[in-house]
Design a protein around this motif. Structure first.
Motif, short mmCIF file in Angstrom:
data_model
loop_
_atom_site.label_atom_id
_atom_site.label_comp_id
_atom_site.label_asym_id
_atom_site.label_seq_id
_atom_site.Cartn_x
_atom_site.Cartn_y
_atom_site.Cartn_z
N GLU A 222 0.84 -1.21 0.00
CA GLU A 222 0.00 0.00 0.00
C GLU A 222 0.87 1.26 0.00
OE1 GLU A 222 -3.13 0.35 -0.34
OE2 GLU A 222 -4.05 -1.57 0.14
N LEU A 223 1.92 1.24 0.79
CA LEU A 223 2.81 2.39 0.86
C LEU A 223 3.50 2.62 -0.47
CD1 LEU A 223 4.01 4.52 2.82
CD2 LEU A 223 5.81 2.89 3.34
N GLU A 224 3.94 1.55 -1.10
CA GLU A 224 4.65 1.68 -2.38
C GLU A 224 3.72 2.09 -3.51
OE1 GLU A 224 6.42 -2.17 -2.53
OE2 GLU A 224 8.23 -1.55 -1.43
N ASP A 225 2.41 1.87 -3.33
CA ASP A 225 1.43 2.21 -4.35
C ASP A 225 0.71 3.52 -4.03
OD1 ASP A 225 0.27 1.52 -6.82
OD2 ASP A 225 -1.51 0.70 -5.84
N ALA A 226 1.18 4.24 -3.01
CA ALA A 226 0.46 5.43 -2.55
C ALA A 226 0.44 6.55 -3.58
CB ALA A 226 1.08 5.93 -1.24
N ASP A 227 1.32 6.52 -4.57
CA ASP A 227 1.33 7.58 -5.58
C ASP A 227 0.07 7.56 -6.44
OD1 ASP A 227 3.68 8.66 -4.78
OD2 ASP A 227 4.90 7.85 -6.40
N ARG A 228 -0.69 6.49 -6.36
CA ARG A 228 -1.92 6.42 -7.16
C ARG A 228 -3.16 6.80 -6.34
NH1 ARG A 228 -3.75 1.90 -9.72
NH2 ARG A 228 -2.77 0.39 -8.34
N LEU A 229 -2.95 7.34 -5.15
CA LEU A 229 -4.07 7.71 -4.29
C LEU A 229 -4.35 9.21 -4.37
CD1 LEU A 229 -3.30 5.70 -1.02
CD2 LEU A 229 -4.82 5.05 -2.90
N ALA A 230 -5.64 9.54 -4.46
CA ALA A 230 -6.11 10.91 -4.30
C ALA A 230 -6.88 10.97 -2.99
CB ALA A 230 -7.01 11.32 -5.47
N VAL A 231 -6.65 12.00 -2.22
CA VAL A 231 -7.22 12.09 -0.87
C VAL A 231 -8.20 13.26 -0.78
CG1 VAL A 231 -6.70 12.33 1.60
CG2 VAL A 231 -5.11 11.09 0.10
N LEU A 232 -9.35 12.97 -0.20
CA LEU A 232 -10.32 14.01 0.14
C LEU A 232 -10.50 14.02 1.66
CD1 LEU A 232 -13.21 13.54 -2.46
CD2 LEU A 232 -11.30 15.13 -2.55
N GLY A 233 -10.69 15.20 2.20
CA GLY A 233 -10.98 15.34 3.62
C GLY A 233 -12.32 16.02 3.81
N ALA A 234 -12.94 15.76 4.94
CA ALA A 234 -14.21 16.40 5.28
C ALA A 234 -14.13 16.93 6.70
CB ALA A 234 -15.36 15.40 5.17
N MET A 235 -14.70 18.10 6.92
CA MET A 235 -14.82 18.61 8.29
C MET A 235 -16.27 19.00 8.55
SD MET A 235 -12.89 22.29 8.11
CE MET A 235 -13.74 23.75 7.53
N ILE A 236 -16.66 18.84 9.80
CA ILE A 236 -18.05 18.98 10.19
C ILE A 236 -18.22 20.24 11.03
CG2 ILE A 236 -19.96 17.86 11.42
CD1 ILE A 236 -18.84 16.40 8.88
N ALA A 237 -19.24 21.04 10.70
CA ALA A 237 -19.61 22.16 11.56
C ALA A 237 -20.30 21.59 12.79
CB ALA A 237 -20.54 23.11 10.81
N ASP A 238 -19.56 21.50 13.88
CA ASP A 238 -20.04 20.73 15.02
C ASP A 238 -20.83 21.57 16.01
OD1 ASP A 238 -17.78 22.19 15.82
OD2 ASP A 238 -17.20 20.72 17.33
N ARG A 239 -21.61 20.89 16.81
CA ARG A 239 -22.17 21.51 18.00
C ARG A 239 -21.07 21.60 19.04
NH1 ARG A 239 -28.19 18.74 18.81
NH2 ARG A 239 -29.02 19.40 16.78
N PRO A 240 -20.92 22.73 19.72
CA PRO A 240 -19.86 22.82 20.73
C PRO A 240 -20.01 21.70 21.76
CG PRO A 240 -20.81 24.98 20.28
CD PRO A 240 -21.69 23.98 19.58
N SER A 241 -19.06 20.78 21.75
CA SER A 241 -19.20 19.55 22.54
C SER A 241 -17.97 19.26 23.38
CB SER A 241 -19.45 18.36 21.61
OG SER A 241 -20.63 18.56 20.86
N GLY A 242 -17.12 20.27 23.58
CA GLY A 242 -15.89 20.03 24.32
C GLY A 242 -15.66 21.03 25.41
N ARG A 243 -14.61 20.76 26.18
CA ARG A 243 -14.25 21.63 27.30
C ARG A 243 -12.75 21.54 27.52
NH1 ARG A 243 -16.81 24.21 31.36
NH2 ARG A 243 -15.66 24.54 33.30
N VAL A 244 -12.15 22.68 27.86
CA VAL A 244 -10.73 22.73 28.19
C VAL A 244 -10.60 23.03 29.68
CG1 VAL A 244 -8.53 23.88 27.79
CG2 VAL A 244 -10.11 23.53 25.88
N THR A 245 -9.97 22.11 30.40
CA THR A 245 -9.72 22.31 31.82
C THR A 245 -8.22 22.41 32.05
OG1 THR A 245 -9.70 19.92 32.24
CG2 THR A 245 -11.82 21.04 32.44
#
Length: 617
Positions: free
Chosen positions: A461-484
Motif C-alpha cells: 500500500e505504501l509503495e502504491d500510494a502515488d496512485r491515491l487521491a485524498v479528500l478530507g471532510a470537516m463537520i460544523a459541530d455543535r460545541p461539545s468540548g471543554r478545556v480544563t
C-alpha cells in the motif's frame, strides 16, 4: 540484503518496524525507518511516547510468547505470521492502526525522494528578541500574548495607533530559509505543539494539532481563506450580541487584502485537486478551487510544515512585519505564566502586565495597563485561570473543533498528490448541511488517512500510494468540548450523535466524488472495512460502521472564552473585554461564540481587528 552487525541484537523498535512493513532486509530505505521512528517518538509528549512504547513492547511480548524470541530475532516470515495473528483479533485492530501512524510517518519520509530545495526568499523584517535577552522588568502600553492570527492583527492595530506594543510568543521564530532542505517530518515536530500529538480525550479521542511558532498556527495551516459565512455572522451578532455583522464584513475585507487572498489558479492545482473537480462536475455538485493566501504558490504541497517558498502569507510574513514597522517587538521562546493585576484599588481589578518564564529558568515582568490574550482556544483558559481571572463558570466550555476524517481513492494512473496545492478544491454541495469537503493532500505520511494492512500488505500500500487521491471532510459541530487545567490544557470532547452521522454522510459523499472521478476503489480508513470497489459496496459497508470507527482528527478549536452580550453565558463581552477585570481583551479563536463552519483564519483576524479597534474607540 541488509545484515545486522555481528553480535548486535535488534531493538524492539527495529523488530516492530520490520514486522509492520514486512521488511526482510530487502528494502534499502526501510533500514532508516527505525531511527526516524525513534526521532519522531522523542518529539512527542512523554505520555504519548510511553503509550507507543508500551504498545510496541506488548507486540514484542506477544512474539516472545508465541515463538520464544523477540520480533527482532525472527525471520521475515515469522514476523509476518505474528502480526497476521494479531490482525485477526478484532479488539486489537484499532490499537495496531494507532501504532502504525508513527511508523508510516517515518516510512513515508524515508521512502520519499528528497525534494529539491528552492532558493529561500528573504522574509520581511521582524523585531524578535529571545526571552533569554529580555530585561528583568520593562514597560509597554500593551502586551499581546500570542502571535497567531488573532494576536498578530491585534498587535498591528494597536502599534499603528501609536501604542508601544510587546508581543510575547511561546514558540520560536522560524524564517522561510529554515524550511528549505529539511524533511517535512523534521519540521512537523518542530512547528507543532507536542510534536503534533495534541489530542482531545473522549469517545473517540481526536488528534488536535496546533502550531507553536511566531505566526502561530498560520505557519502550519493549509492557507485556505474562507470568509465567515453570512448566516454565521448574523448568528454571532443577533443571537449572541457579538461583533456586529456590518463591522465584521469590513474587517474581513481588510484581512483578505492583508493576506492577498485570491482563488487558487488552476495551473498549480495538482492532480489531487483536478480529480476532485472532475468528480464533482460529473455529479453536478458545487465545487471550485479554494481561495487562498498564497500568491505565486509553486505547488510544493508543504503548507502544513512551513511553506518553503514563502508564497503562503502566514501572519509572520504579512501582518507582524507591519506591526514591527510601527514599533512592536516580539519576545520569542517565552511562556506567560500569569497576567498581573492591580487588586488594591476599589472595584474590579485592573491589568498591570504579565509575568513571563524564560525557557532556561527564571522570569521577567512586562508592566502594561492593557493585556491582549491571544494564546488560542486551548491555552487562553489556562492562562486566565493561572492569573486568578478564570472565575467565569463557562470559561473553557463551548469548545468547537471541526471533527474531520479522510478517504482516499486509488486511480489507474499516478496522482502524485505530493505535487500541487496541499488543500486545493472545496466541494460545497453539502455545506448547508454542515459538511465541507476539501481536496487535501499532505506531505508523505502526514494525512489523517491511514493505509490499511500489516506486513507486506501494508508495504505494498505504501509503495502504491502515488496512485491515491485524498479528500478530507470537516463537520460544523455543535460545541461539545471543554478545556480544563491551569498549567497544561486538558481537552475533553464528546462527539455529538448528530455530528457522528454527518461524518458518515461525509465519507459516503467523498466516495461518490472519487468514484465519479474514476477511482478503482476507495480506501475508507476503517480498519475492519478498509476498502470498497464501487459506490454500492461503500454504501453497504457504511451501514455496518459507526463514526467512532473512522480515523478522526480535529482542527480549528474555537469558543472557549466566548464573547457575547449575556454575562451569564459569555466570559467575554460583545467587544472582546474579559468580564471581571479592566484592561484584558481576548482576541483569538476562543472568543468566537459558535463554530465558524469554515477554515477560521479570516474569521479570527476579523474579530481580533474589531476587538482592537473597539478598545481604541
Amino acid at each position: 540484503m541488509r545484515t545486522r552487525a555481528p553480535g548486535r541484537a535488534g531493538t524492539a523498535s527495529e523488530g516492530f518496524v520490520a514486522a509492520l512493513l514486512g521488511d526482510g532486509g530487502d528494502i534499502p530505505w526501510a533500514a532508516r525507518v527505525p531511527a526516524r521512528f525513534e526521532a519522531t517518538l522523542a518529539a512527542l509528549p512523554a505520555p504519548v511516547r510511553a503509550a507507543v512504547r508500551g504498545g510496541v513492547a506488548a507486540v514484542d511480548a506477544y512474539a516472545r510468547v508465541r515463538t520464544g524470541r523477540p520480533l527482532a530475532a525472527l525471520s521475515a516470515g515469522e514476523r509476518e505470521s505474528v502480526v497476521a495473528e494479531l490482525g485477526r483479533r478484532p479488539p486489537l485492530v484499532p490499537l495496531l492502526d494507532l501504532l502504525k501512524v508513527p511508523v508510516l510517518l517515518a516510512a513515508a519520509t524515508e521512502r520519499a525522494a528528497p525534494a529539491p530545495a528552492p532558493e529561500p526568499p528573504k522574509d520581511p523584517p521582524l523585531t524578535c528578541v529571545p526571552a533569554a535577552h529580555w530585561p528583568a522588568r520593562s514597560r509597554a502600553d500593551a502586551v499581546v500574548v500570542g502571535s497567531g492570527a488573532g494576536g498578530a492583527v491585534a498587535a498591528r492595530v494597536l502599534a499603528r495607533a501609536g501604542l508601544e506594543v510587546v508581543v510575547v510568543e511561546e514558540g520560536e521564530h522560524h524564517p522561510t530559509s529554515s524550511f528549505a532542505g529539511r524533511a517535512p517530518l523534521e519540521r512537523f515536530t518542530d512547528l507543532y505543539r507536542d510534536g503534533g500529538a495534541s489530542a482531545a480525550f473522549g469517545n473517540p479521542p481526536l488528534l488536535l494539532p496546533v502550531g507553536r511558532a511566531v505566526g502561530g498556527t498560520t505557519v502550519v495551516n493549509s492557507g485556505t481563506c474562507y470568509r465567515t459565512p453570512p448566516h454565521v455572522q448574523a448568528r454571532w451578532s443577533g443571537r449572541f450580541g457579538f461583533a456586529p455583522a456590518d463591522e465584521l464584513g469590513v474587517r474581513l475585507d481588510e484581512a483578505e487584502a492583508l493576506l492577498r487572498v485570491a482563488v487558487q489558479p488552476l495551473d498549480v492545482l495538482g492532480a489531487n485537486g483536478r480529480l476532485a473537480l472532475a468528480g464533482a462536475a460529473r455529479l453536478g455538485w458545487r465545487a471550485g478551487p479554494l481561495r487562498r493566501n498564497a500568491p505565486g504558490c509553486a505547488g510544493s504541497c508543504q503548507c502544513v510544515v512551513g511553506c518553503p517558498t514563502g508564497a503562503k502569507q502566514s501572519v509572520q510574513l504579512s501582518v507582524l512585519p507591519d506591526a514591527c514597522a510601527a514599533g512592536a517587538r516580539i519576545v520569542t521562546g517565552a511562556r506567560v505564566r500569569r497576567i498581573l493585576a492591580d487588586r488594591d484599588r476599589p472595584g474590579l481589578p485592573r491589568a498591570a502586565g504579565v509575568r513571563v518564564e524564560r525557557p532556561g529558568g527564571g522570569a521577567f515582568e512586562i508592566l502594561s495597563p492593557l493585556v491582549v490574550v491571544a494564546a488560542g482556544a486551548l491555552h487562553t483558559p489556562g492562562l486566565l485561570r493561572r492569573s486568578g481571572l478564570g472565575g467565569h463558570p463557562r470559561l473553557g466550555s463551548n469548545l468547537s473543533v471541526h471533527p474531520a476524517t479522510s478517504v482516499a481513492g486509488r486511480f489507474e494512473e499516478p496522482v502524485r498528490s505530493s505535487t500541487g496545492v496541499l488543500q486545493s478544491v472545496g466541494v460545497e454541495e453539502l455545506h448547508d448541511r454542515g459538511i465541507l469537503l476539501e481536496a487535501t493532500a499532505s506531505p508523505p505520511g502526514m494525512s489523517s488517512f491511514v493505509l490499511p494492512g500489516l506486513g507486506r500488505a501494508l508495504r505494498r500500500e505504501l509503495e502504491d500510494a502515488d496512485r491515491l487521491a485524498v479528500l478530507g471532510a470537516m463537520i460544523a459541530d455543535r460545541p461539545s468540548g471543554r478545556v480544563t487545567g491551569r498549567d497544561r490544557a486538558l481537552v475533553r470532547y464528546a462527539l455529538h450523535p448528530r455530528d457522528g452521522r454527518r461524518l458518515l454522510t461525509a465519507v459516503r459523499a467523498m466516495g461518490q466524488v472519487l468514484f465519479a472521478a474514476g477511482a478503482q476503489e476507495v480506501l475508507t480508513g476503517v480498519p475492519r472495512a478498509p476498502r470498497a470497489r464501487d459506490q454500492r459496496e461503500l454504501d453497504e459497508l457504511l451501514t455496518r460502521v459507526t463514526s467512532r470507527q473512522l480515523h478522526l482528527s480535529a482542527f480549528h478549536p474555537t469558543g472557549t472564552a466566548a464573547g457575547g452580550a449575556d454575562p451569564e453565558w459569555a466570559p467575554v463581552d460583545g467587544v472582546g473585554r474579559l468580564r471581571g477585570v479592566h484592561g484584558v481583551l481576548v482576541a483569538d479563536g476562543s472568543v468566537l461564540p459558535s463554530c465558524p463552519e469554515v477554515n477560521p483564519q479570516l474569521s479570527i483576524m476579523a474579530v481580533a481587528s474589531a476587538v482592537a479597534h473597539a478598545h481604541l474607540a
